[in-house]
Write an enzyme that holds these catalytic residues in place. Structure first.
Site, PDB file in Angstrom:
ATOM      1  N   ASP A 144       0.877  -1.150   0.000  1.00  0.00           N
ATOM      2  CA  ASP A 144       0.000   0.000   0.000  1.00  0.00           C
ATOM      3  C   ASP A 144       0.929   1.219   0.000  1.00  0.00           C
ATOM      4  O   ASP A 144       2.037   1.147   0.501  1.00  0.00           O
ATOM      5  CB  ASP A 144      -0.835  -0.052   1.275  1.00  0.00           C
ATOM      6  CG  ASP A 144      -1.677   1.183   1.471  1.00  0.00           C
ATOM      7  OD1 ASP A 144      -2.466   1.480   0.564  1.00  0.00           O
ATOM      8  OD2 ASP A 144      -1.545   1.827   2.526  1.00  0.00           O
TER       9      ASP A 144
HETATM   10  P1  ADP Z   1      -3.993   4.914  -0.379  1.00  0.00           P
HETATM   11  O1  ADP Z   1      -4.389   3.795  -1.258  1.00  0.00           O
HETATM   12  O2  ADP Z   1      -2.831   5.661  -0.971  1.00  0.00           O
HETATM   13  O3  ADP Z   1      -3.730   4.501   1.027  1.00  0.00           O
HETATM   14  P2  ADP Z   1      -6.771   5.888   0.024  1.00  0.00           P
HETATM   15  O4  ADP Z   1      -7.454   4.737  -0.645  1.00  0.00           O
HETATM   16  O5  ADP Z   1      -6.942   6.031   1.489  1.00  0.00           O
HETATM   17  O6  ADP Z   1      -5.215   5.992  -0.372  1.00  0.00           O
HETATM   18  O7  ADP Z   1      -7.306   7.228  -0.626  1.00  0.00           O
HETATM   19  C1  ADP Z   1      -7.148   7.440  -2.020  1.00  0.00           C
HETATM   20  C2  ADP Z   1      -7.463   8.840  -2.428  1.00  0.00           C
HETATM   21  O8  ADP Z   1      -8.824   9.158  -2.129  1.00  0.00           O
HETATM   22  C3  ADP Z   1      -6.648   9.900  -1.732  1.00  0.00           C
HETATM   23  O9  ADP Z   1      -5.405  10.079  -2.359  1.00  0.00           O
HETATM   24  C4  ADP Z   1      -7.563  11.126  -1.908  1.00  0.00           C
HETATM   25  O10 ADP Z   1      -7.402  11.661  -3.202  1.00  0.00           O
HETATM   26  C5  ADP Z   1      -8.954  10.550  -1.814  1.00  0.00           C
HETATM   27  N1  ADP Z   1      -9.488  10.655  -0.447  1.00  0.00           N
HETATM   28  C6  ADP Z   1      -9.816   9.631   0.371  1.00  0.00           C
HETATM   29  N2  ADP Z   1     -10.302  10.086   1.552  1.00  0.00           N
HETATM   30  C7  ADP Z   1     -10.231  11.444   1.496  1.00  0.00           C
HETATM   31  C8  ADP Z   1     -10.569  12.501   2.399  1.00  0.00           C
HETATM   32  N3  ADP Z   1     -11.042  12.276   3.624  1.00  0.00           N
HETATM   33  N4  ADP Z   1     -10.375  13.776   1.979  1.00  0.00           N
HETATM   34  C9  ADP Z   1      -9.881  14.009   0.757  1.00  0.00           C
HETATM   35  N5  ADP Z   1      -9.551  13.078  -0.128  1.00  0.00           N
HETATM   36  C10 ADP Z   1      -9.726  11.806   0.207  1.00  0.00           C
HETATM   37 MG    MG Z   2      -3.418   3.543   3.127  1.00  0.00          MG
END
Ligand code: ADP
Ligand code: MG
Length: 651
Positions: A334
């Site tokens: 991740d």
């Molecule tokens: P990763 O796979 O890198 O851990 P996530 O799946 O948690 O990331 O989130 C992916 C994307 O979704 C973030 O990069 C952002 O663009 C958007 N996102 C998710 N939650 C939020 C939030 N609370 N506020 C703003 N953007 C969000």
């Molecule tokens: Mg994550």
């Protein structure tokens, strides 16, 4: 308890008591054997005492095996102890009491030594409890101080910890600063700085500085207590190989008994051989064919590997995962919080070139943008939300009041503000609603530019029109690049990054880390689908931080959670937990489990080899029963000792 019993005594609890009595029974067996031999072979004691002494020796040596046999017979099963008891009874029947007594004596002696050795592995972790003081200095509401036992500490109490003392309980620093050696929990002995607001764990060492700690958990729920109970449970679960061996034991025992019956009757009745020597040979076969060493080969190794892991900040949730890790060929990471530190900071605020920006001064407009974003994020637990709220606080911006907040994992957050709708999130959040298409080209271009620099971009939107964007940058973990290089050297060819972030950011980071396969813009359920695909190529481990990647951790063959010291989600969903928030444990994990697999196979090959050798001895050179017993018990002990080697730190 006899040598083979351990495979059944997985509920290790009563092992300890058994161990105590076991020693007495073994002593009785020894005494009986010596006195019996004195009576039979020397003039020191009268001859007629020999058999009674040997009977004492039989009872001492065979007691635990007999109980175990009875337990199995009730389920109409034969076990290996039965083979031993039968052989000893056969020896008595032939009048070879000495050999029978030697058999049972060695059988019980090796059983005793074995449980001693295995307890050493089992207790390797419990000994951490000794680091935790039994009492601590409580600061009472009236300002006075009082020494109280940890059992009487409750959440909310304030405990004073002086330099050089171990911290008695989990809590949060409320006053003072210090450096704390957390190796008891994380396996990492470089002290970690602690200041107000930081979490500290029971059994860790406060190196310098007096700190006041507000208790957050009662003594039964501390991270240390959780680790110990997880490790104990893990050591009781069976590895795959052990499952196989356990199911094979009863069938094997029946086969041996059947062959022995044939070995007695065919030579004696059909070929007309002498009964006594035929019977003697059959008993010897009974002993040397017993797969005691084979049965103990796996647990002896796996239990030690689990203990080794726990001492180095790696928690296996079960024996099966030790073997599973050794066969991994794909590791999926991740991004956020795993390859990066998960502590993003706001770097840019960009305004849309429409009315919003022109009505106010630039700073006012940016603060307004931030106020709206912070309002939306107030209740979100996402890393990005935290960063936006911190930035607002730093600039003295008050988050606007919103209601009806709805967050969509992997996309962002929507809310209502005085009758208008506001939202913060990535493009997926908006294009899915048909917004975004008509947006200001300039804004989208600056978003691309920022992403290509490795920054995460979220848009702030009011009534479907973008007000601007916020760019955030997270730091790559300093160790990440090295770790990935090491994993490659260890032969992991497939290293993959999965992220919900935009592909521009993902590629920029992947390039710095030398990761060639990147899957970006994934919603949590798409991460799961991607893992299903990867699983078709081989054995896949998923490394995540446990923050919104629990489904992915569960889908992979092996879920590895990072930095779980304190976070319960990861402790519960993952198969393996790296306690120290430290990627460098991954190569260690890999080499430890590969070593464990090697030792398991060494043990299996060795124990089978000894059985074959001894059997050949019986038929080719009329191996005496006593030598057969020595070979059999000796190989069992060697297998256990070989397993214990896995307690040593592997490099
Ligand atoms: P990763 O796979 O890198 O851990 P996530 O799946 O948690 O990331 O989130 C992916 C994307 O979704 C973030 O990069 C952002 O663009 C958007 N996102 C998710 N939650 C939020 C939030 N609370 N506020 C703003 N953007 C969000
Ligand atoms: Mg994550």
């Amino acid at each position: 308890m006899s040598c083979c019993n351990h495979s059944h005594n997985d509920n290790g609890g009563h092992n300890h008591n058994g161990g105590e009595y076991q020693l007495w029974f073994t002593a009785a067996s020894t005494g009986g054997l010596i006195l019996g031999a004195l009576a039979e072979f020397t003039p020191v004691l009268p001859d007629f005492l020999a058999v009674p002494f040997f009977i004492v020796s039989y009872i001492g040596g065979g007691y635990y095996g007999l109980i175990e046999t009875a337990r199995h017979l009730r389920h109409l099963q034969l076990n290996i102890d039965f083979l031993m008891i039968a052989a000893a009874a056969g020896a008595a029947f032939l009048g070879e009491w000495v050999e029978g007594a030697i058999l049972l004596f060695l059988f019980s002696l090796s059983g005793t030594l074995e449980s001693y050795a295995l307890d050493k592995s089992r207790n390797a972790i419990k000994s951490l409890l000794e680091l935790r003081p039994n009492e601590g200095l409580l600061r009472l509401p009236d300002g006075s101080e009082k020494l109280v036992p940890v059992e009487q500490m409750n959440p909310g109490d304030i405990v004073i910890v002086k330099p050089g003392e171990h911290i008695p309980i989990d809590g949060k620093v409320v006053k003072g600063q210090s450096a704390v050696n957390q190796s008891a929990i994380t396996g990492e002995s470089i002290p970690v700085p602690k200041k107000q607001g930081d979490t500290v764990f029971a059994a860790t060492l406060n190196e310098n500085g007096v700190i006041q700690v507000e208790v957050t958990k009662s003594v039964k729920d501390t991270t240390l207590a959780k680790i110990i109970s997880l490790v104990e449970t893990a050591q009781q679960t069976r590895a795959k190989t052990q499952h196989f061996l356990d199911s094979f034991e009863p069938r094997y025992a029946v086969t041996v008994v059947f062959s022995v019956v044939l070995l007695i009757f065919i030579p004696w009745l059909v070929l007309g051989h002498d009964f006594d020597s035929t019977f003697y040979r059959a008993i010897t076969v009974l002993v040397v064919a017993s797969p005691c060493a084979l049965i103990i080969s796996t647990p002896a190794s796996i239990i030690s590997a689990i203990a080794n892991g726990a001492r180095n900040g790696i928690l296996f949730k079960g024996g099966a995962y030790v073997e599973q890790t050794a066969s991994i060929d794909t590791i999926a990471f991740d991004k956020t919080g795993t390859l990066t530190l998960g502590e993003p900071a706001v770097t840019d605020l960009v305004l849309t070139g429409n009315g919003f920006g022109q009505q106010h001064s630039d700073t006012d407009a940016k603060n307004r943008l931030l106020a709206i974003a912070a309002g939306c994020e107030q209740y979100s637990e996402h890393h990005l939300a935290g960063a936006i709220l911190r930035e607002a606080k730093q600039r003295g911006v008050t988050p606007i009041k919103v209601d009806n907040m709805v967050s969509t994992p992997g996309q962002g957050v929507r809310a209502n503000m005085n009758g208008s709708t506001v939202a913060v999130g990535n493009l997926i959040l908006f294009t899915s609603q048909g917004e975004g298409d008509s947006w200001d080209k300039e804004l989208l271009e600056s978003a691309d530019e920022l992403r290509n620099k490795g920054k995460t971009v979220v848009f702030v939107v009011q009534d479907h029109q973008p007000l601007g964007l916020i760019a955030l940058a997270d730091q790559i973990r300093p160790s990440a690049r090295d770790v990935i290089g090491q994993l490659r050297k260890q032969g992991i060819e497939n290293i993959v990054m999965l992220t919900g972030d935009n592909s521009g950011v993902a590629n920029a980071i992947a390039e710095q880390l030398d990761i060639d396969r990147v899957y970006a813009d994934l919603l949590p359920e798409q991460k799961v689908e991607k893992l299903e695909e990867l699983k078709k190529e081989g054995v896949v481990a998923m490394v995540g931080d446990g923050v919104n990647d629990a489904p992915a951790l569960a889908t992979s063959h092996l879920g590895i959670a990072m930095g779980a010291a304190g976070t319960d989600v990861a402790l519960e969903t993952a198969d393996i937990v790296l306690m120290g928030d430290d990627l460098t444990k991954l190569p260690y994990l890999l080499s430890l489990s590969r070593k464990a697999r090697k030792v398991v196979w060494q043990n299996i090959v060795f124990s089978l080899g000894v059985i074959i050798l001894l059997l050949a001895g019986v038929f080719l050179i009329d191996l005496p029963l006593t030598l057969g017993v020595v070979g059999h018990e000796g190989s069992t002990l060697l297998v256990v000792l070989n397993g214990l080697r896995l307690l040593r730190k592997s490099g």
